[in-house]
Design a protein around this motif. Structure first.
Motif, PDB file in Angstrom:
ATOM      1  N   SER A  11       0.816  -1.233   0.111  1.00  0.00           N
ATOM      2  CA  SER A  11      -0.034  -0.034   0.036  1.00  0.00           C
ATOM      3  C   SER A  11       0.741   1.238  -0.114  1.00  0.00           C
ATOM      4  O   SER A  11       1.931   1.378   0.709  1.00  0.00           O
ATOM      5  CB  SER A  11      -0.915   0.045   1.336  1.00  0.00           C
ATOM      6  OG  SER A  11      -1.261   1.268   1.511  1.00  0.00           O
ATOM      7  N   TRP A  13       0.487   3.617   1.404  1.00  0.00           N
ATOM      8  CA  TRP A  13       0.013   4.368   2.779  1.00  0.00           C
ATOM      9  C   TRP A  13       0.875   3.916   4.014  1.00  0.00           C
ATOM     10  O   TRP A  13       1.209   4.273   5.061  1.00  0.00           O
ATOM     11  CB  TRP A  13      -1.439   4.553   3.198  1.00  0.00           C
ATOM     12  CG  TRP A  13      -2.167   5.371   2.208  1.00  0.00           C
ATOM     13  CD1 TRP A  13      -2.282   6.361   2.050  1.00  0.00           C
ATOM     14  CD2 TRP A  13      -3.168   4.346   1.419  1.00  0.00           C
ATOM     15  NE1 TRP A  13      -3.096   6.756   1.101  1.00  0.00           N
ATOM     16  CE2 TRP A  13      -3.532   5.389   0.537  1.00  0.00           C
ATOM     17  CE3 TRP A  13      -3.406   2.897   1.322  1.00  0.00           C
ATOM     18  CZ2 TRP A  13      -4.635   5.144  -0.367  1.00  0.00           C
ATOM     19  CZ3 TRP A  13      -4.270   2.800   0.142  1.00  0.00           C
ATOM     20  CH2 TRP A  13      -4.746   3.784  -0.776  1.00  0.00           C
ATOM     21  N   GLU A  14       1.758   2.663   3.590  1.00  0.00           N
ATOM     22  CA  GLU A  14       2.329   1.699   4.466  1.00  0.00           C
ATOM     23  C   GLU A  14       3.348   2.423   5.346  1.00  0.00           C
ATOM     24  O   GLU A  14       3.391   2.560   6.414  1.00  0.00           O
ATOM     25  CB  GLU A  14       2.835   0.411   4.032  1.00  0.00           C
ATOM     26  CG  GLU A  14       3.367  -0.394   4.921  1.00  0.00           C
ATOM     27  CD  GLU A  14       3.754  -1.820   4.444  1.00  0.00           C
ATOM     28  OE1 GLU A  14       4.956  -1.710   3.880  1.00  0.00           O
ATOM     29  OE2 GLU A  14       2.985  -2.509   4.398  1.00  0.00           O
ATOM     30  N   ALA A  16       3.933   5.878   5.382  1.00  0.00           N
ATOM     31  CA  ALA A  16       3.297   7.152   5.787  1.00  0.00           C
ATOM     32  C   ALA A  16       2.548   6.929   7.121  1.00  0.00           C
ATOM     33  O   ALA A  16       2.779   7.695   8.177  1.00  0.00           O
ATOM     34  CB  ALA A  16       2.528   7.768   5.046  1.00  0.00           C
ATOM     35  N   VAL A  17       1.895   5.710   7.239  1.00  0.00           N
ATOM     36  CA  VAL A  17       1.240   5.414   8.571  1.00  0.00           C
ATOM     37  C   VAL A  17       2.192   4.689   9.411  1.00  0.00           C
ATOM     38  O   VAL A  17       1.828   4.891  10.978  1.00  0.00           O
ATOM     39  CB  VAL A  17      -0.009   4.904   8.172  1.00  0.00           C
ATOM     40  CG1 VAL A  17      -0.831   4.184   9.287  1.00  0.00           C
ATOM     41  CG2 VAL A  17      -1.162   5.663   7.420  1.00  0.00           C
TER      42      VAL A  17
END
Length: 137
Positions: A11, A13-14, A16-17
């Motif tokens: 992902s 977002w992996e 960033a999150v």
């Protein structure tokens, strides 16, 4: 300190999150909440059963990447947006865990990250551990 072996979600977002699909430390594997998303789209949009099957296939593959199998799962947690669909979700869960019988929790939640998602599942697995004879219950 034990080595952390990670499996990525792929992902965007992996990073960033700050999460991973799964992590293995020693003989413990934790698989993060997994949904029925593929390439930004919901798989089985109108079926809690299809979403659950898709999720469990992702989890199965993830465990295999870490040297484990579904038979190593000791706990499942299912987050569902409509508890009235528990039988569909339970049927799919049973197809994978009928004989393994991990401890399981199913709870209703208000919503998941996409309004078309009905199910999110996380699991914990324990491998290479001392096994005791099943009590056959």
């Amino acid at each position: 300190m034990r080595e952390r072996i990670r499996v990525s979600t792929g992902s965007p977002w992996e990073h960033a999150v700050g999460y991973s699909r799964a992590i293995r430390i020693g003989n413990v594997i934790e698989v993060a909440g997994t949904t029925a998303m593929k390439d930004g789209e919901v798989v089985g949009k109108d079926s809690a059963y299809e979403q659950t099957i898709y999720i469990l296939e992702i989890i199965k593959s993830t465990l295999e990447q870490l040297g484990a199998s579904m038979s190593d799962v000791i706990r499942t947690r299912m987050f569902v947006t409509d508890i009235s669909k528990w039988e569909e979700i339970g049927k799919a869960h049973g197809q994978y865990f009928k004989d393994i019988r991990p401890v399981a929790t199913m709870v209703e939640v208000k919503s998941l990250i996409d309004p078309n998602l009905m199910v999110e599942i996380e699991v914990q697995a324990l491998i290479n551990d001392i096994c005791f004879k099943d009590d056959k219950n």
